[in-house]
Design an enzyme around this catalytic site. Sequence first.
Site, short mmCIF file in Angstrom:
data_model
loop_
_atom_site.label_atom_id
_atom_site.label_comp_id
_atom_site.label_asym_id
_atom_site.label_seq_id
_atom_site.Cartn_x
_atom_site.Cartn_y
_atom_site.Cartn_z
N HIS A 1 0.87 -1.18 0.00
CA HIS A 1 0.00 0.00 0.00
C HIS A 1 0.91 1.23 0.00
CE1 HIS A 1 -2.36 -2.95 2.41
NE2 HIS A 1 -3.45 -2.36 1.95
N ASP B 1 2.07 2.02 3.49
CA ASP B 1 2.96 1.13 4.27
C ASP B 1 4.40 1.47 3.95
OD1 ASP B 1 0.61 -0.59 4.07
OD2 ASP B 1 1.63 -1.71 2.49
C1 XLS Z 1 -7.49 -6.72 4.62
C2 XLS Z 1 -7.04 -6.94 3.25
C3 XLS Z 1 -5.93 -6.02 2.79
C4 XLS Z 1 -5.81 -6.04 1.30
C5 XLS Z 1 -5.04 -4.91 0.72
O1 XLS Z 1 -8.16 -7.52 5.22
O2 XLS Z 1 -6.69 -8.28 3.07
O3 XLS Z 1 -4.74 -6.34 3.41
O4 XLS Z 1 -5.25 -7.23 0.85
O5 XLS Z 1 -5.58 -3.68 1.05
#
Ligand code: XLS
Length: 436
Positions: free
Chosen positions: A100, A103
């Site tokens: 993301h 992150d």
């Molecule tokens: C959350 C999601 C997230 C997505 C990406 O539960 O799995 O991590 O994979 O935003």
Amino acid sequence: MPAFPNIGKIAFEGPKSKNPLAFKHYDAGEIVEGRTMAAHLRFSVVYWHTMCGNGTDMFGWGTAVRPWEKGLSGLDLAKARVPVFFEFCEKLGAPYYAFHDRDVAPHGKTLSESNKHLDTIVKLLKQQQKRTGVKLLWGTAQLFAHPRYCHGAATSCNADVFAFAAAQVKKALEVTHELGGEGYTFWGGREGYSTLWNTNMKRELDNLGRFLHMAVDYAKAIGFKGQFYIEPKPKEPTKHQYDSDAAACLNFLREYGLLKHFKLNLETNHATLAGHTMQHDMQVALGAKALGSIDANTGDELLGWDTDQFPTSIYLTTQCMLEIMKMGGFTTGGVNFDAKVRRESFEPEDLFHAHIGGMDAFARGLKIAAAIRKDGRLATFVKNRYRSWDTGLGREIEKGKASFKSLEAYMLKKGETEANESGRQEFLENLINEFI
Ligand code: XLS
Ligand code: NI
Ligand code: NI
């Protein structure tokens, strides 16, 4: 200085090895059904859990010991994490990663400051990709952590928030493109509701449709050809997420004319929270030719939330690989470990044990699925079960040549149906166990 000084490149040592830091089943170059294991599985490591997860939960602080963080914060911390992450991927032999925007780089005070932070880090990511050959499976924008997104992003009641989210996705698409990302994922972090008393559901969904069309248009404008994904999840953080499961996502995409631009990124723990198996959601997506990628993890049978554990069940990985092979393998997608170590597993080394276990479990699933396919009894059984549709009456119906009237005439003449045959569930369960 390496972040994992006592760990070298993880090697394949075979099933007899007792070395916990070796693969017992994942041999990247081994050929299965005409292609390498690496090409079948396309493993991907996530930046968020791996680098940013610190073991915090509602009741306690972070537990993770991460020596490379040594009191750093903000952009300095973000910079320090990049080489550590790539050292990890390289030692593990994972060919892909996912991230993301927030992150990899911290929030700034303004949008432009956030964008600047992101640019700084993207430069480093690019260098590391070049150095290691690790590639970007998909990028995404984090539209759920910041307080501005408390009512949602594209589905917010506040039009300004929609605009901010649009700007964030625009930038995330640019950097994903810049880094050669093979896909871009939308997980509707807060796109849902906590109560219908304050919610105009139709308006929110229409706006989400608009938002995704803008993303498609912008990708075209900048020449980004990666695959768009939607990642279904039924609840958490909101009590109802609009992209609740594969079927709901497909319906949404069809309703808003987006199906040709999107595939699904399915996550095991999300499918199970929706009351389905992963195999179910994969078949739903496959049926619409929209199975794109998977977030490989698992929940805990006794816990009703998204525990994001590493997948270790061979039944689960076998089922996943059977479906993936049915569609002829991934194209842009991969096995993306959206999974985190338990807060009790706080040492850096645990990151290796977790991923090695997940990769080995998927390698076994791949080999078992290939063996089941080669054996052919399962496929033959299912084919045979539907044989009444291959000739005669069934064929006529499937060709669209039957009507209620013609079927009534047929049945009046015949009087009673052909006898049913056993579904042989237990026989088939035993058959699968022959391979596991
Ligand atoms: C959350 C999601 C997230 C997505 C990406 O539960 O799995 O991590 O994979 O935003
Ligand atoms: Ni999840
Ligand atoms: Ni996910």
